[in-house]
Design a protein around this motif. Sequence first.
Motif, PDB file in Angstrom:
ATOM      1  N   LEU A  49      50.764  82.178  -1.361  1.00  0.00           N
ATOM      2  CA  LEU A  49      50.397  82.490  -2.739  1.00  0.00           C
ATOM      3  C   LEU A  49      51.533  82.099  -3.684  1.00  0.00           C
ATOM      4  CD1 LEU A  49      48.730  86.009  -2.406  1.00  0.00           C
ATOM      5  CD2 LEU A  49      47.599  83.788  -2.574  1.00  0.00           C
ATOM      6  N   ALA A  50      51.175  81.494  -4.798  1.00  0.00           N
ATOM      7  CA  ALA A  50      52.187  81.092  -5.776  1.00  0.00           C
ATOM      8  C   ALA A  50      52.612  82.275  -6.648  1.00  0.00           C
ATOM      9  CB  ALA A  50      51.665  79.960  -6.646  1.00  0.00           C
ATOM     10  N   LYS A  51      51.732  83.250  -6.784  1.00  0.00           N
ATOM     11  CA  LYS A  51      52.048  84.426  -7.592  1.00  0.00           C
ATOM     12  C   LYS A  51      51.230  85.605  -7.094  1.00  0.00           C
ATOM     13  CE  LYS A  51      48.658  83.032 -11.121  1.00  0.00           C
ATOM     14  NZ  LYS A  51      48.444  82.768 -12.563  1.00  0.00           N
ATOM     15  N   GLY A  52      51.557  86.791  -7.632  1.00  0.00           N
ATOM     16  CA  GLY A  52      50.834  87.991  -7.238  1.00  0.00           C
ATOM     17  C   GLY A  52      51.518  88.719  -6.090  1.00  0.00           C
ATOM     18  N   ASP A  53      50.831  89.695  -5.524  1.00  0.00           N
ATOM     19  CA  ASP A  53      51.343  90.525  -4.447  1.00  0.00           C
ATOM     20  C   ASP A  53      51.345  89.731  -3.142  1.00  0.00           C
ATOM     21  OD1 ASP A  53      52.001  92.419  -2.607  1.00  0.00           O
ATOM     22  OD2 ASP A  53      50.494  93.884  -3.222  1.00  0.00           O
ATOM     23  N   PRO A  54      52.506  89.549  -2.493  1.00  0.00           N
ATOM     24  CA  PRO A  54      52.541  88.784  -1.237  1.00  0.00           C
ATOM     25  C   PRO A  54      51.626  89.359  -0.169  1.00  0.00           C
ATOM     26  CG  PRO A  54      54.763  89.164  -2.061  1.00  0.00           C
ATOM     27  CD  PRO A  54      53.846  89.991  -2.909  1.00  0.00           C
TER      28      PRO A  54
ATOM     29  N   SER B 125      48.145  87.889   0.617  1.00  0.00           N
ATOM     30  CA  SER B 125      47.991  86.632   1.348  1.00  0.00           C
ATOM     31  C   SER B 125      47.691  86.899   2.814  1.00  0.00           C
ATOM     32  CB  SER B 125      49.275  85.794   1.244  1.00  0.00           C
ATOM     33  OG  SER B 125      49.223  84.701   2.134  1.00  0.00           O
TER      34      SER B 125
END
Length: 597
Positions: A290-295, A298
């Motif tokens: 994921l490039a952004k957000g909560d890891p 993913s």
Amino acid sequence: MIRTPLRPLARILSARAKGENPDAIERENIRLRGEAIRERARATAEGRLFFMGLLFVTAFLTVGLRMGTMAATQPQEPQGAGNAPAILAQRADIVDREGRVLATNLVTHALYAQPPMMIDPQGVADKLVKIFPDLNHARLIKDFTTGRKFVWIKKKISPEQLQAVHDIGDPGLLFGPREMRLYPNGAVAAHVLGGARFGQEGVNSAEVIGTAGVEKAFDGWLRDPANNGAPLKLSLDLTIQSAVEEILSGGMRLMQAKGATAIIMDVHSGEIISMASLPDFDPNDRPRPLAKGDPSDSPLFNRAVQGVYELGSTFKIFAVAQALELGLVSPATMIQTQSPMTWGRFKIRDFHNYGAQLSVTDVIVNSSNVGTARIVQMIGPQRQREFLDKLGFLAPTAIELTEAPTGRPIVPAKWSEISSMTIGYGHGLSASPLHLAAAYATIANGGRKVTPTLIHDPKHHPGDEVVSEDVSKRALAMMRAVVTRGTASFADVKGYQVAGKTGTADKVKPTGGYYKDKVMATFAGTFPVTDPKYVLILSLDEPSTFVAGEDRRTAGWTAVPVAAEVIRRVAPLLGLRPDPAQLDTLDGIQLVSAKKN
């Protein structure tokens, strides 16, 4: 060479004496000389003809033998020449503890083009797009018609695709043999294996390198020719791993959880028999991070190792075990549990009102926050910190995964007395489920420190003593009581004497504070309690189930039933026989007690 004179003097004088013509002697000698010259020329010509004949026969035999050899071998595509060093593509297999293949190599081909050799670039582009719909038609036309000498089209193709490209028949399309990494079991054990990709590439081969998991952690070993192709043997059991993932997936859906993780560990060696994290992925087609957000959103996120959570009441057994070890309490010691407990401006409450006092055993059975806080007060912050450090809660686990360092526990900046009390009942310190598994294994195996590992090794060395064997037995008895008459009653799998502890912790908000309706529900247990062999840690992220007219989120209603099903399914696979004394039926026969008349 001595030449014979045409008019030898002796014969001329003799012929004149006899009245003969001397010119006849000259003519005869001229004839003889001519014959000798012709004989030598004929011999020379015959020798030359023989040599030429032998040369032609040898040439035809050589050509014939070469044609026969070529006809008997598989055809190969022409390869581009280069001066680059050879690429080492061979990579060792990865197998489970029984030798079953988890990762191996597959011979395949790459597809590339040499546009100057193409006969019909437009037609080739049209046909390639039909075979590979993901290709960009306009980009292919541009690559084939703007003077480029080399174009990668596909780094790996299937045998069916190779044949389809062969059928195009354009000499500008070429194939490069190579090995690719194959995971024959799909998503099973995906987070442990991690995945692989191509590194350095050439038309003849490509370097396969690990991108995550054990593939990356053991990348050098897997590519080392000195190992002679020996496989890397993991501690995982493929059958058990598959069963755990299947049950965990069903439980996650049933409990409407965002994610889930489960770990089964040998309590003596620390070997991981199964490690599952959901949602997962197929390492044959590894998704992008994921490039952004909560890891944690993913599928690449390994909740067992990278997930750092407050694990709630599962921590209470550590406070009690330490107090037992220090001789501060016994299982029957009465602890004040009047709720709420006030400490300065803070109030500590229990889920239910358990009255003024509970025994230490009942503090664990009823999961009393107040009772645990009272016990931690006896221990003190410094001694508590040292004990949790011995259990491994203050540093990342030493598991053989590249993701392990990211699972660093979150501890309070100042280990104050109020912090020590909240940590005692599972709040204020965040750790991974793998940390919890190693700590529970230490308590269960007689008190010896356990270091988790993914490598199968029949020889293991016991760790340092953290608690005594007597304390270990007492702690196990308390956890057994949690299952028989406490918050984990759904985990009482007949025949296997399960002991464990539940933990329900409110999730921490990224901005600080806690969610009111989001929890991390965990069951931590061991079985069989009479002779502990395995530890099971099972966590559900944000579970919720509707039971008896209301939504339930606590571990006793969510994580525990799923854990029970895991034990019920995998215990026989682990070679554990059920205790007949605990069974109501045996092979379909109702057990009855024999009474004397």
